[in-house]
Motif scaffolding. Structure first.
Motif, short mmCIF file in Angstrom:
data_model
loop_
_atom_site.label_atom_id
_atom_site.label_comp_id
_atom_site.label_asym_id
_atom_site.label_seq_id
_atom_site.Cartn_x
_atom_site.Cartn_y
_atom_site.Cartn_z
N ALA A 26 5.18 69.34 7.51
CA ALA A 26 4.85 69.67 6.76
C ALA A 26 6.25 71.22 6.62
CB ALA A 26 3.58 70.32 6.15
N VAL A 27 5.97 71.94 8.23
CA VAL A 27 6.56 72.66 8.33
C VAL A 27 7.90 72.12 8.68
CG1 VAL A 27 7.12 74.71 10.93
CG2 VAL A 27 4.20 74.02 9.49
N GLY A 28 8.21 71.32 9.01
CA GLY A 28 9.28 70.36 9.75
C GLY A 28 10.49 70.63 8.38
N HIS A 29 9.50 69.91 7.25
CA HIS A 29 10.34 69.32 6.44
C HIS A 29 11.04 70.61 5.85
CE1 HIS A 29 9.55 65.30 6.50
NE2 HIS A 29 9.08 65.04 7.51
N VAL A 30 9.88 71.86 6.09
CA VAL A 30 10.35 73.10 4.40
C VAL A 30 11.43 73.61 5.14
CG1 VAL A 30 9.90 75.56 4.40
CG2 VAL A 30 7.84 73.62 4.19
N VAL A 31 11.51 73.93 6.72
CA VAL A 31 13.02 73.65 7.00
C VAL A 31 13.98 72.95 7.04
CG1 VAL A 31 13.66 74.73 9.09
CG2 VAL A 31 11.53 75.12 8.70
N SER A 32 13.37 71.70 7.31
CA SER A 32 14.96 70.68 7.27
C SER A 32 14.87 70.40 5.49
CB SER A 32 13.92 69.24 7.20
OG SER A 32 13.84 68.99 9.09
N ASP A 33 14.25 70.64 4.69
CA ASP A 33 15.11 70.68 3.37
C ASP A 33 16.30 71.89 3.07
OD1 ASP A 33 13.44 68.36 3.27
OD2 ASP A 33 11.58 69.40 1.95
N ARG A 34 15.92 73.03 3.40
CA ARG A 34 16.11 74.27 3.51
C ARG A 34 17.43 73.95 4.14
NH1 ARG A 34 14.95 79.69 1.19
NH2 ARG A 34 13.52 78.99 0.41
N ALA A 35 17.20 73.12 5.43
CA ALA A 35 19.08 72.95 5.85
C ALA A 35 19.72 71.81 5.32
CB ALA A 35 18.70 72.91 7.60
N ARG A 36 18.82 71.08 4.60
CA ARG A 36 19.97 69.99 4.34
C ARG A 36 19.83 68.78 4.77
NH1 ARG A 36 18.05 70.66 -0.12
NH2 ARG A 36 18.97 68.80 -1.19
N VAL A 37 18.84 69.00 5.41
CA VAL A 37 18.66 67.80 6.71
C VAL A 37 17.21 66.75 5.95
CG1 VAL A 37 17.71 67.30 9.66
CG2 VAL A 37 19.26 69.66 8.71
N GLY A 38 17.85 65.03 7.03
CA GLY A 38 16.83 64.50 6.28
C GLY A 38 15.80 63.09 7.61
N TRP A 39 14.51 62.89 7.43
CA TRP A 39 14.55 62.44 8.06
C TRP A 39 13.90 61.13 7.49
CZ3 TRP A 39 14.21 64.52 13.16
CH2 TRP A 39 14.71 65.83 13.37
N THR A 40 14.68 60.16 8.26
CA THR A 40 13.52 58.58 7.69
C THR A 40 11.84 58.24 7.92
OG1 THR A 40 14.62 57.12 9.07
CG2 THR A 40 15.92 58.09 7.62
N THR A 41 11.69 58.67 9.72
CA THR A 41 10.25 58.38 10.06
C THR A 41 9.62 59.25 10.52
OG1 THR A 41 9.43 56.39 11.42
CG2 THR A 41 11.38 57.08 11.83
N GLY A 42 8.66 59.52 11.20
CA GLY A 42 7.54 59.92 12.39
C GLY A 42 8.02 59.40 13.59
N GLY A 43 8.42 57.83 13.28
CA GLY A 43 8.42 57.09 14.29
C GLY A 43 9.98 57.16 15.18
N HIS A 44 10.28 56.29 15.97
CA HIS A 44 11.87 55.18 16.67
C HIS A 44 12.72 54.54 14.83
CE1 HIS A 44 9.43 55.62 20.97
NE2 HIS A 44 9.08 57.02 19.89
N THR A 45 13.86 54.50 15.97
CA THR A 45 14.54 54.09 15.03
C THR A 45 15.29 52.78 16.09
OG1 THR A 45 16.40 55.27 14.98
CG2 THR A 45 14.74 55.12 12.48
N GLY A 46 16.04 52.13 15.14
CA GLY A 46 16.40 50.81 16.04
C GLY A 46 18.46 51.06 16.11
N VAL A 47 18.97 51.94 16.04
CA VAL A 47 20.39 51.99 15.90
C VAL A 47 20.75 52.55 17.64
CG1 VAL A 47 20.13 53.82 13.44
CG2 VAL A 47 20.07 55.09 15.57
N ASP A 48 21.93 52.29 17.18
CA ASP A 48 22.18 52.23 19.30
C ASP A 48 22.83 53.42 19.43
OD1 ASP A 48 22.99 49.87 18.98
OD2 ASP A 48 24.99 49.86 18.76
N VAL A 49 22.55 54.11 19.94
CA VAL A 49 22.45 55.73 20.93
C VAL A 49 23.78 55.80 21.61
CG1 VAL A 49 19.76 55.55 20.82
CG2 VAL A 49 20.81 54.85 22.22
N GLY A 50 24.19 57.19 22.01
CA GLY A 50 25.33 57.41 23.24
C GLY A 50 25.42 57.13 24.18
N LEU A 51 26.34 56.64 25.25
CA LEU A 51 26.96 56.28 26.30
C LEU A 51 27.63 57.39 27.07
CD1 LEU A 51 25.30 54.67 28.77
CD2 LEU A 51 27.41 52.70 27.96
N TYR A 52 27.04 57.57 27.78
CA TYR A 52 27.92 59.12 28.71
C TYR A 52 27.95 58.56 30.55
CZ TYR A 52 26.53 60.85 24.49
OH TYR A 52 26.32 61.16 22.78
N ALA A 53 29.20 58.99 30.70
CA ALA A 53 29.52 58.65 32.11
C ALA A 53 30.36 59.59 33.22
CB ALA A 53 29.64 57.55 32.45
#
Length: 476
Positions: free
Chosen positions: A396-423
């Protein structure tokens, strides 16, 4: 380096936040990670398309796919030698740095072997070689450990003479004392002790065990600098100590071919689980700082290779939610505490509803979250969630801030997307494209010239199940 739970959208969020702070950061400005980007890492485990941290880290450490929850074991539940263990077996010095408990999934996957990540009592025994070295013979596999998690090294019902807030153990094993007496670890737990160690790396010999919190270390937004070192400070101290020991500048023989270290920005992930954008942001920026410190070390020691990636993305973060084509990074700036810290305070008022509402209205929203014109809906959303439990409160606290920032979340867990690789550094020019997480592990072993597969038979005797263990938590 592992930025737990850090996806490409998180990088975009942190970059935009920094850019909007000043005109000196134009649109083409790039973060330290942007400048090191070479590709992406795929994150699936052997059991599911959405990995947990244990299987993700095991893919990096053993260069093998395994099931969610697995710590240094293969999909057929057999111990697999890790790149850290193989490095140690080949004469390298080794280190683990994390802002989580040192027995938590990611660091554990490099130095322990259990079939369930929550077997942290057994993990604590393994990382300090309570019975024997995990790669055969006697002695510890990890030369330096910085992080949290003292409670798993403290005996149950420990007396105040140990300085223990509480124990997470179900037995009387005093692993803190054992590490010092059996293996000669220098064991430190305070900021003062860390500062003394960091200031004189030439005079301190390995091994070193530094655990600066009973559980996880603090989120960067909550961290008290007088009590806990930052991820960057631990990183710099660890690099200095391992380097001086490997080169013989601290009185050792100095015949190590080098060192291997895993450095984890762990709490990026945990803030993602809480859908807490400001806390997520601050730990990302601190991780950037740690990467910059490692890059500076590589510049001074060009035979070093830096690889940074994530085990998975957490939260399904997105920038911009209906109905606007916009998001507002400036909303995250005034936030002064994590949702975790805020909810710990609010939960103490759960049986005092009037005081709870007053606290949310006059303290939390305007003074801690920087929302001076809060609506009755925002007040009620947090107040109602407090009664539903800590997780609901944090969201609830996170979403109050997120809504004001127009930041969205789809889950409280993990997702299966690729992530960045840096070297960056030695042999990094050949690292390009879309890699499976196991290929990242193979890169580490190849660069060091070690063979994890050949070493695995030495682990056949290893106990991989904790006696009397019962799972009582969800995978994170």
């Amino acid at each position: 380096m592992i930025s737990d739970g850090f996806g490409l959208a998180s990088e975009s969020m942190a970059r935009a936040f920094v850019q909007q702070q000043s005109d000196s950061f134009p649109p083409e400005w790039a973060s330290i990670l942007d400048n090191l980007l070479v590709g992406t890492t795929r994150t699936r485990s052997s059991s599911t398309l959405v990995t947990d941290s244990a299987a993700g880290a095991t893919a990096f450490s053993c260069a093998q796919k395994s099931f969610n929850g697995a710590i240094g074991v293969s999909r057929d539940r057999k111990p697999c030698a890790t790149v850290l263990e193989a490095a140690k077996h080949s004469g390298y010095l080794t280190g683990l740095v994390s802002t989580a408990r040192i027995t938590h999934a990611t660091p554990a996957a490099f130095a322990a072997h259990v079939v369930d990540r929550d077997m942290e009592e057994l993990i604590a025994q393994q990382v300090i070689a309570y019975n024997a070295s995990l790669v055969g013979g006697r002695g510890p596999t990890v030369d330096l450990m910085f992080g949290g998690g003292r409670c798993y090294f403290t005996p149950m019902n420990a007396g105040p003479q140990l300085g223990a807030e509480s124990s997470c153990r179900s037995d009387q094993l005093d692993l803190w004392r054992f590490a010092q007496q059996a293996h000669g670890y220098t064991a430190i737990s305070t900021r003062k002790q860390f500062d003394a160690l960091a200031a004189t790396p030439l005079s301190h010999k390995l091994p070193v065990l530094g655990l600066f919190a009973n559980g996880h270390m603090a989120y960067e937004i909550d961290r008290k600098p007088t009590e806990e070192p930052s991820l960057t400070e631990m990183t710099i101290a660890a690099l200095n100590m391992l380097h001086t020991a490997a080169t013989g500048k601290n009185g050792t023989l100095g015949n190590a071919p080098g060192f291997f270290i895993m450095i984890e920005g762990a709490r990026i992930d945990m803030a993602g689980h809480d859908n807490d954008p400001a806390t997520h942001l601050r730990d990302i920026i601190e991780y950037w700082s740690a990467v910059a410190a490692v890059r500076a070390f590589v510049d001074a020691n060009p035979d070093t290779l830096l690889i940074s990636t994530s085990d998975h993305e957490t939260g399904g973060l997105t920038l911009g939610i209906d109905p606007e084509y916009a998001w507002y990074p400036h909303v995250l700036g005034p936030v002064k505490q994590s949702a975790d810290a805020i909810c710990a305070q609010l939960r103490s008022l759960v049986k005092q509803p009037d005081q709870l509402r007053d606290s949310v209205t006059t303290q939390v929203l305007p003074l801690v979250l920087g929302i001076a014109n809060a609506t009755s809906y925002e007040v009620g959303r947090i107040v109602d969630a407090v009664a539903q439990g800590t997780k609901a409160c944090k969201h609830a606290v996170g979403h109050v801030v997120s809504d004001r920032a127009r930041v969205g979340w789809t889950t409280g867990g993990h997702t299966g997307v690729d992530v960045g690789l840096y070297a960056y550094g030695a042999e990094s020019a050949g690292i390009r494209g879309s890699l499976e997480n196991t290929q990242v592990g193979q890169l580490l072993a190849t660069f060091l010239g070690v063979n994890t597969t050949a070493l695995s038979p030495l682990l056949a005797h290893q106990t991989i199940e904790q006696e009397g263990f019962r799972r009582n938590k969800l995978l994170v």
